[in-house]
Design a protein around this motif. Structure first.
Motif, PDB file in Angstrom:
ATOM      1  N   LYS A  46      -4.382   9.623   2.502  1.00  0.00           N
ATOM      2  CA  LYS A  46      -4.463   8.675   3.605  1.00  0.00           C
ATOM      3  C   LYS A  46      -4.739   7.270   3.102  1.00  0.00           C
ATOM      4  N   ILE A  47      -4.132   6.284   3.775  1.00  0.00           N
ATOM      5  CA  ILE A  47      -4.428   4.877   3.536  1.00  0.00           C
ATOM      6  C   ILE A  47      -5.337   4.363   4.647  1.00  0.00           C
ATOM      7  N   ASP A  48      -6.451   3.744   4.264  1.00  0.00           N
ATOM      8  CA  ASP A  48      -7.363   3.126   5.218  1.00  0.00           C
ATOM      9  C   ASP A  48      -6.798   1.752   5.573  1.00  0.00           C
ATOM     10  N   GLN A  49      -6.113   1.675   6.688  1.00  0.00           N
ATOM     11  CA  GLN A  49      -5.362   0.472   7.040  1.00  0.00           C
ATOM     12  C   GLN A  49      -6.242  -0.725   7.371  1.00  0.00           C
ATOM     13  N   LYS A  63       0.872  -1.168   0.000  1.00  0.00           N
ATOM     14  CA  LYS A  63       0.000   0.000   0.000  1.00  0.00           C
ATOM     15  C   LYS A  63       0.907   1.215   0.000  1.00  0.00           C
ATOM     16  N   LYS A  64       0.662   2.182  -0.882  1.00  0.00           N
ATOM     17  CA  LYS A  64       1.609   3.278  -1.011  1.00  0.00           C
ATOM     18  C   LYS A  64       0.921   4.595  -1.265  1.00  0.00           C
ATOM     19  N   GLN A 117     -11.468   1.942  -2.747  1.00  0.00           N
ATOM     20  CA  GLN A 117     -10.697   0.792  -2.311  1.00  0.00           C
ATOM     21  C   GLN A 117      -9.355   0.691  -3.039  1.00  0.00           C
ATOM     22  N   TYR A 118      -9.332   1.133  -4.301  1.00  0.00           N
ATOM     23  CA  TYR A 118      -8.125   0.939  -5.106  1.00  0.00           C
ATOM     24  C   TYR A 118      -7.405   2.264  -5.354  1.00  0.00           C
ATOM     25  N   LYS A 119      -6.727   2.403  -6.463  1.00  0.00           N
ATOM     26  CA  LYS A 119      -5.852   3.540  -6.724  1.00  0.00           C
ATOM     27  C   LYS A 119      -6.631   4.832  -6.995  1.00  0.00           C
ATOM     28  N   SER A 156      -7.608   5.933   0.314  1.00  0.00           N
ATOM     29  CA  SER A 156      -7.666   4.670  -0.403  1.00  0.00           C
ATOM     30  C   SER A 156      -7.290   3.533   0.525  1.00  0.00           C
ATOM     31  N   VAL A 157      -7.705   2.338   0.145  1.00  0.00           N
ATOM     32  CA  VAL A 157      -7.263   1.153   0.878  1.00  0.00           C
ATOM     33  C   VAL A 157      -5.894   0.715   0.378  1.00  0.00           C
TER      34      VAL A 157
END
Length: 472
Positions: free
Chosen positions: A331-334, A6-7, A289-291, A310-311
């Motif tokens: 932000k990344i939804d961890q 995840k980036k 969920q994706y890019k 995003s996830v």
């Protein structure tokens, strides 16, 4: 930088250019690309929108009452695509008051084509059939559109012309009257076949797909336009839940980005030509969920706030700009959970009955093929609408009001008569001999005072009646 695949890739390049001035937030994705928490939140939101003023029932009743003002009005009065685009936003904004990360998804009917597809799972859209008495009959009538049907519509380079009819080989009439639009209404069956089709939640996933197709066409050719400058419901007069909805010119809606709506596909949400305004939310949150990739004039102005979440991945490319004084977060939804605040759904709400707030009969088979014939073939020759229905809009009326009807024979005498609540005739108008097709009377301004009236249109030997409410 990668963290467990995840980036977030950040590149800020500030440029000056023209952008879409917009007011909302939405990444609409195929329902197959939703996280489970998004699906749960969407289901809960449909139930919750039926609480209190009941937006779902109101839109269903309105759509049924004003079919003639929304559908099959080419060329001069066509607002089909723009009206439904605004309708989708009205529902989406209401859902975002429940959860700001939630957007309406779309149903790609060219790919998910069977009665056993996950969209019909009892944990998702399937549950509404029994809960809301929708009487669906999946797959019993016609077929769903194929990818070739969509390609054929997208190949039509003309939006519509002043001479267009419902059978013209132009994009708007072809999309509206043929299988790409009508197929899902008929294939699902039940309420989806009727004038109150917005009562079925699948209606919104279907029309988001129609909107996506229009947006793709507009991106290819850039020539959508409307003769009308106002639309039913969104005319600056209609009130819902004590609030007057703002007037909307359909020509302001030819690009979905004008509403802050972006369509994700194949695990990519491309955000461009957009200016964050915080009109509806103090922080505009774009969740996928994706890019998510923001570029090409995606602007967060000074004093405004936005978040891309995003996830898996957020990418900011040349043309993205977060100006000095703005607040921006990538932000990344961890935990793959959008943290829905949806309340539990009482059993009583799951079976809440449909209320036809306009007090009129539901138009059955509103999307069947014979309903698209403006020339009356296949009818019995009487000068009346197939289902004995006048269409009066707006209703309640404040000023100008239109009384629409359909004639199915040549050179028939038509007369309008209006009765007050005591049954007295207060107005008559002769239309003379009228040809086949959609016709209408338009009443201006101060003709009627506040009150309840009955409008009767006599077509040859037949008469159609409908209630009209006037509010001053």
């Amino acid at each position: 930088m990668k963290i467990l695949n995840k980036k977030i890739v950040v590149l800020l390049i500030i440029i000056a250019s023209t952008i879409q001035v917009t007011s909302a937030q939405s990444i609409r994705k195929n329902f197959t690309e939703m996280t489970q928490s998004e699906k749960d939140a969407l289901v809960a939101a449909f139930y919750q929108l039926r609480e209190g003023p009941d937006l779902i029932s109101d839109l269903a009743s309105y759509h049924n009452a004003f079919m003639a003002g929304i559908h099959k009005n080419l060329p001069q009065n066509d607002v089909f695509l723009a009206w439904h685009r605004k309708q989708m936003q009205e529902v989406e904004l209401a859902m975002q008051t429940l959860n700001p990360r939630l957007s309406l998804p779309y149903w790609d009917e060219t790919k998910n084509r069977t009665t056993t597809d996950p969209i019909w799972d009892e944990s998702f859209m399937g549950q509404f059939n029994t809960a809301w008495n929708l009487n669906r009959n999946l797959g019993a009538q016609v077929s769903l559109p194929s990818s070739s049907h969509v390609s054929q519509v997208l190949a039509l380079t003309n939006y519509y012309a002043s001479t267009s009819t419902l059978t013209s080989m132009d994009f708007s009439p072809r999309l509206e009257t043929q299988i790409v639009h009508t197929g899902a209404h008929l294939w699902v069956g039940g309420v989806m076949k009727a004038g109150n089709s917005p009562f079925d939640p699948i209606f919104y996933l279907h029309h988001c797909y129609m909107d996506k197709i229009w947006q793709r066409w507009q991106t290819m050719y850039g020539t959508s336009s409307f003769t009308k400058t106002s639309m039913p419901r969104y005319d600056g007069v209609f009130s819902f839940d004590g609030k007057v909805l703002p007037a909307v010119n359909p020509n302001s809606l030819v690009d979905s980005r004008s509403l802050g709506v972006f369509y994700a596909e194949n695990q990519l949400a491309l955000l461009d030509q957009y200016q964050v305004s915080n009109t509806y939310r103090p922080v505009e949150v774009f969740y996928y969920q994706y890019k998510i990739q923001a570029e090409n004039n995606f602007i967060v102005p000074a004093g405004k706030s936005a978040q891309l979440e995003s996830v898996t991945e957020v990418v900011l490319k040349p043309g993205f700009e977060a100006r000095n004084g703005s607040t921006f977060t990538a932000k990344i939804d961890q935990d793959n959970n959008m943290n829905t605040n949806a309340r539990s759904i009482p059993v009583a709400l799951k079976s809440k009955p449909f209320k036809n707030v306009y007090g009129i009969d539901v138009i059955p088979d509103a999307f069947s093929e014979q309903m698209h014939d403006h020339h009356g073939s296949g009818h019995d020759g009487h000068g009346s609408d197939e289902h004995g229905q006048l269409h009066i809009f707006p209703n309640p009326a404040h000023g100008q009001v239109t009384i629409a009807y359909t004639v199915h024979e040549h050179d028939v005498e038509v007369r309008l008569t209006i009765f007050n609540h005591e049954g007295r005739i207060i107005y008559t108008k002769e239309a003379g001999k009228v040809g086949m097709g959609a016709q209408q009377f338009t009443l201006e301004g101060e003709l009627l005072s506040s009150g309840t009236y009955v409008c009767m249109v006599t077509i040859g030997q037949n008469s159609l009646s409908q209630k009209l409410v006037v509010v001053r």
